[in-house]
Design a protein around this motif. Structure first.
Motif, PDB file in Angstrom:
ATOM      1  N   UNK A 114       0.833  -1.212   0.000  1.00 23.55           N
ATOM      2  CA  UNK A 114       0.000   0.000   0.000  1.00 23.55           C
ATOM      3  C   UNK A 114       0.862   1.254   0.000  1.00 23.55           C
ATOM      4  N   UNK A 115       1.974   1.221   0.760  1.00 21.25           N
ATOM      5  CA  UNK A 115       2.892   2.364   0.730  1.00 21.25           C
ATOM      6  C   UNK A 115       3.546   2.488  -0.645  1.00 21.25           C
ATOM      7  N   UNK A 116       3.896   1.360  -1.231  1.00 23.84           N
ATOM      8  CA  UNK A 116       4.570   1.371  -2.541  1.00 23.84           C
ATOM      9  C   UNK A 116       3.660   1.943  -3.614  1.00 23.84           C
ATOM     10  N   UNK A 117       2.392   1.583  -3.572  1.00 24.35           N
ATOM     11  CA  UNK A 117       1.450   2.049  -4.583  1.00 24.35           C
ATOM     12  C   UNK A 117       1.185   3.545  -4.433  1.00 24.35           C
ATOM     13  N   UNK A 118       1.181   4.038  -3.195  1.00 22.67           N
ATOM     14  CA  UNK A 118       0.896   5.460  -2.956  1.00 22.67           C
ATOM     15  C   UNK A 118       2.083   6.358  -3.308  1.00 22.67           C
ATOM     16  N   UNK A 119       3.278   5.789  -3.396  1.00 22.96           N
ATOM     17  CA  UNK A 119       4.464   6.604  -3.646  1.00 22.96           C
ATOM     18  C   UNK A 119       4.545   6.988  -5.126  1.00 22.96           C
ATOM     19  N   UNK A 120       5.136   8.141  -5.398  1.00 26.61           N
ATOM     20  CA  UNK A 120       5.365   8.581  -6.776  1.00 26.61           C
ATOM     21  C   UNK A 120       6.803   8.275  -7.176  1.00 26.61           C
ATOM     22  N   UNK A 121       6.961   7.741  -8.386  1.00 18.79           N
ATOM     23  CA  UNK A 121       8.278   7.367  -8.889  1.00 18.79           C
ATOM     24  C   UNK A 121       8.575   8.166 -10.159  1.00 18.79           C
ATOM     25  N   UNK A 122       9.685   8.904 -10.199  1.00 21.46           N
ATOM     26  CA  UNK A 122      10.042   9.628 -11.430  1.00 21.46           C
ATOM     27  C   UNK A 122      10.155   8.663 -12.606  1.00 21.46           C
ATOM     28  N   UNK A 123       9.800   9.145 -13.787  1.00 21.93           N
ATOM     29  CA  UNK A 123       9.797   8.290 -14.981  1.00 21.93           C
ATOM     30  C   UNK A 123      11.177   7.723 -15.290  1.00 21.93           C
ATOM     31  N   UNK A 124      12.206   8.501 -15.051  1.00 23.09           N
ATOM     32  CA  UNK A 124      13.563   8.075 -15.413  1.00 23.09           C
ATOM     33  C   UNK A 124      14.340   7.521 -14.218  1.00 23.09           C
ATOM     34  N   UNK A 125      13.629   7.021 -13.201  1.00 24.91           N
ATOM     35  CA  UNK A 125      14.301   6.493 -12.018  1.00 24.91           C
ATOM     36  C   UNK A 125      15.106   5.234 -12.331  1.00 24.91           C
ATOM     37  N   UNK A 126      14.767   4.554 -13.415  1.00 19.40           N
ATOM     38  CA  UNK A 126      15.458   3.299 -13.759  1.00 19.40           C
ATOM     39  C   UNK A 126      16.958   3.500 -13.906  1.00 19.40           C
ATOM     40  N   UNK A 127      17.374   4.626 -14.470  1.00 20.44           N
ATOM     41  CA  UNK A 127      18.807   4.848 -14.690  1.00 20.44           C
ATOM     42  C   UNK A 127      19.565   4.925 -13.371  1.00 20.44           C
ATOM     43  N   UNK A 128      18.941   5.491 -12.341  1.00 16.28           N
ATOM     44  CA  UNK A 128      19.584   5.531 -11.022  1.00 16.28           C
ATOM     45  C   UNK A 128      19.552   4.153 -10.369  1.00 16.28           C
ATOM     46  N   UNK A 129      18.413   3.493 -10.441  1.00 19.19           N
ATOM     47  CA  UNK A 129      18.292   2.180  -9.820  1.00 19.19           C
ATOM     48  C   UNK A 129      19.242   1.166 -10.437  1.00 19.19           C
ATOM     49  N   UNK A 130      19.486   1.291 -11.733  1.00 18.82           N
ATOM     50  CA  UNK A 130      20.326   0.310 -12.422  1.00 18.82           C
ATOM     51  C   UNK A 130      21.741   0.262 -11.866  1.00 18.82           C
ATOM     52  N   UNK A 131      22.203   1.352 -11.265  1.00 18.18           N
ATOM     53  CA  UNK A 131      23.575   1.392 -10.743  1.00 18.18           C
ATOM     54  C   UNK A 131      23.665   0.934  -9.297  1.00 18.18           C
ATOM     55  N   UNK A 132      22.520   0.665  -8.666  1.00 16.57           N
ATOM     56  CA  UNK A 132      22.524   0.263  -7.260  1.00 16.57           C
ATOM     57  C   UNK A 132      22.725  -1.249  -7.164  1.00 16.57           C
ATOM     58  N   UNK A 133      23.539  -1.662  -6.226  1.00 12.70           N
ATOM     59  CA  UNK A 133      23.716  -3.088  -5.956  1.00 12.70           C
ATOM     60  C   UNK A 133      24.020  -3.254  -4.476  1.00 12.70           C
TER      61      UNK A 133
END
Length: 667
Positions: A114-133
């Motif tokens: 429910x928290x995840x669905x309510x949160x807003x995610x920037x459209x280009x967040x994938x580029x930042x997430x891709x570098x996280x490990x």
């Protein structure tokens, strides 16, 4: 949590888990990345261990997925979720989601969803997430230009154990300490007795060094942050863009990370760069300065006429004086000016104003031509510059390491929180793309109350999410589901299984509304291909015997065209018997069958037949109402074709055939 108390974790795996940091926390929280850091444990196996640990924590002993087809549906759901994640760690974490019978587990996932669905995610967040490990282990550090020195055996043993990255040397006196200083750029003496000694070189007396690893081996800290630098900076960006509550001062950490490279080396800074330039350009600068001085002196000589009286020449010769004496007497000022020009050239070119006095010592005192600087003094100056650079480099390394050291405890929380965003975002994307809603899950004691689906859309169909026809269906007790070929009977079974699995995973369901109890097991038997031989037929019957004997009240049973296992007459009687047995167990069951009429006739209890109705033909294609109609036996495709031909012609043949269908439906 004792690792060996987790199903599937034996002594060997438990020993491997003991090698990771805080294995109890990793198991308690189902931390796949931390578990996968254990020796010889793959990410896939880590996900299974994490899932088992979660089940153990919620006191779950059984598996809701009781058949291969139910497991396939769960795997397909995970595929849909994982395809929307960006990181490997996020995909592996999603594998820990499973249909649970523990309300505590379901509710904990629902709260997160429910928290995840309510949160807003920037459209280009994938580029930042891709570098996280997850935290990467740093390469082994070996420091060769520095050593520890002690004369105490216990201190030697402690230093060797605590600092495997550098050499630890034994010394008995100041002379041996001085010898070490000749071979190492920096010597850190651990004994207080060495304090106050005047030893040439970079010798530092630090009795407290064993308690200050950053001072001794700052490279250790830097290696850790270097290996994780890009992931941390990406995680910082995720925290900022999504608005997470950070575990540390993000601006301070970002500024400190900006001072190191990916290999952990410290970016030099202005002073070190100045010294590097001076060292690298030293020889060229000296040569150019000597040439400048010589050129100045040549020009002075060429511009002047020097006259020597005969008596003076004889006097000079008698004293053994040479040309340099003549130069000193006649061109002393010009020589001094030339030397000064050379001095300025070397000081300006190498930016050595702070060491101009050392350059002065290299200047020739006696006039010579060509002009040459004193090589021994220049060699000392060159060595002094190298020593100054090394000292400043070590100082800066320590400075940056001390800036980063307080953030060591924040590495895992920072990375884990960003990876959790990847998981949450994948779930939120799935929910948005399939227009999902959170299901209503009934409490304990409601087993057998049935499953109610309104506007359900099967996400496993190949159509795009928006192109799936919605289905309304309420199932309670034992049902027979009839319908035309390709009308959607199997898809309806898949939908029932999917929404039930998703609901008990704690996830949203692709429907306008779903109400479901917590079922203890999902038993989905897919369609058999062809008639079974005697052995396979017997095995199938034994499966249903086990199901009926072992299934608790409230189990969900889905069966797709079981009649194909043997001859139609026999299969109708067998299915009828199975339906009766399941009804005695208050089980929710749906049997898809083309023999619904025959099965109903064979039962000794009332079994409801529902139908997925074909409402007509359109250019030879069936027009189907996808939602099952309760209490209605669906008409077959042949009946629709005969009806169409009877309407289009006045031939008695088609009327006769249609009458056969009407008579059968009235029985």
């Amino acid at each position: 949590m004792d690792p060996e108390s987790i199903p599937g974790v034996g002594p060997k795996t438990a020993a491997a888990l003991a090698d990771i940091d805080d294995p109890e926390r990793a198991l308690r929280e189902g931390d796949v990345a931390a578990i996968a850091a254990a020796p010889e444990i793959t990410p896939a196996r880590a996900a299974r261990i994490a899932r088992s640990a979660i089940q153990a924590r919620h006191d779950e002993s059984g598996d809701v997925l009781a058949t291969d087809r139910a497991t396939e549906i769960h795997r397909s759901i995970l595929d849909l979720l994982q395809s929307r994640a960006v990181t490997d760690a996020g995909r592996q974490h999603l594998r820990t989601l499973y249909p649970s019978t523990a309300r505590s587990r379901i509710d904990s996932v629902r709260e997160r969803v429910e928290r995840a669905i309510d949160r807003e995610y920037p459209d280009d967040l994938s580029s930042d997430l891709a570098a996280v490990h997850p935290r990467a282990e740093a390469a082994t550090v070996r420091v060769r230009e520095r050593c520890l020195a002690t004369g105490d055996a216990e201190r030697y043993a402690a230093a060797t154990e605590r600092f495997p990255e550098i050499s630890v040397e034994t010394v008995a006196d100041a002379r041996e300490l001085a010898d070490l200083a000749e071979g190492y750029a920096t010597v850190i003496a651990l004994d207080r007795a060495f304090g106050g000694l005047d030893i040439e070189g970079d010798v530092r007396v630090r009795p407290d060094a064993l308690d200050d690893p950053v001072a001794v081996v700052p490279e250790r800290v830097l290696a850790t942050f270097g290996a994780n630098r890009d992931a941390l900076r990406a995680a910082i960006a995720v925290h900022r863009r999504v608005g997470l509550d950070p575990p540390c001062d993000l601006d301070a950490l970002d500024a400190a990370l900006d001072q190191i490279d990916a290999d952990g080396s410290v970016r030099p800074g202005a002073e070190i760069e100045r010294l590097e330039r001076a060292i690298e350009g030293f020889d060229d600068a000296v040569g150019a300065a000597e040439q400048t001085a010589t050129d100045h002196l040549r020009a002075a000589i060429e511009d002047r006429d020097v006259t020597i009286e005969g008596a003076d020449l004889l006097s000079l010769a008698e004293r053994g004086a040479g040309v340099d004496t003549v130069l000193e007497r006649e061109l002393g000022d010009a020589f001094d000016a030339a030397v000064s020009a050379g001095r300025s050239a070397i000081v300006d070119r190498l930016d050595l104003e702070s060491r101009a006095d050392r350059v002065d010592r290299a200047l020739p005192d006696e006039p010579t031509y060509p002009i040459a600087f004193e090589e021994s003094v220049l060699a000392d100056l060159r060595a002094e510059l190298r020593a100054a650079r090394d000292r400043r480099r070590l100082e800066r390394t320590r400075e940056v390491a001390r800036e980063l050291a307080p953030f060591r405890e924040a590495i895992d929380p920072l990375l884990d929180a960003a990876l959790a965003v990847d998981v949450d975002r994948a779930i939120a994307r799935f929910a948005a793309e399939y227009d999902c809603t959170m299901p209503e899950i009934e409490g304990a004691g409601t087993e057998g109350s049935g499953i109610d689906i309104v506007g359900g859309r099967n996400p496993l169909l190949p159509e795009a999410p928006g192109g799936v026809d919605p289905v309304d269906y309420t199932v309670a007790g034992v049902r027979l589901l009839s319908g035309v070929n390709s009308g959607g009977k199997t898809s309806t079974l898949d939908l029932i299984a999917t929404v039930t699995i998703l609901a008990q995973m704690g996830l949203p369901v692709p429907a306008d509304r779903v109400r479901t109890p917590i079922v203890p097991s999902i038993n989905y038997y897919g369609k058999h291909r062809g008639t079974l031989d005697a052995g396979a037929f017997e095995s199938t019957l034994r499966e249903f015997e086990t199901l009926i004997d072992d299934a608790g009240q409230g189990a969900l049973v889905l069966v797709d065209e079981l009649e194909s296992i043997t001859e139609p007459g026999a299969s109708a009687r067998i299915v009828a018997g199975i339906c009766e047995a399941l009804a005695d167990r208050e089980t929710t069951a749906v049997f898809v069958s083309h023999l619904a009429r025959e099965i109903r006739e064979e039962t000794t209890i009332e079994i409801q037949v529902d139908g997925i109705q074909a409402v007509g033909l359109d250019d030879g294609d069936l027009v189907v109402e996808r939602s099952p109609v309760e209490g209605v036996l669906a008409r077959s495709t042949p009946e629709l074709i005969v009806e169409k031909l009877a309407d289009e012609t006045d031939r008695a043949f088609y009327d006769r055939l249609l009458g056969k269908f009407e008579a059968a439906s009235g029985d």
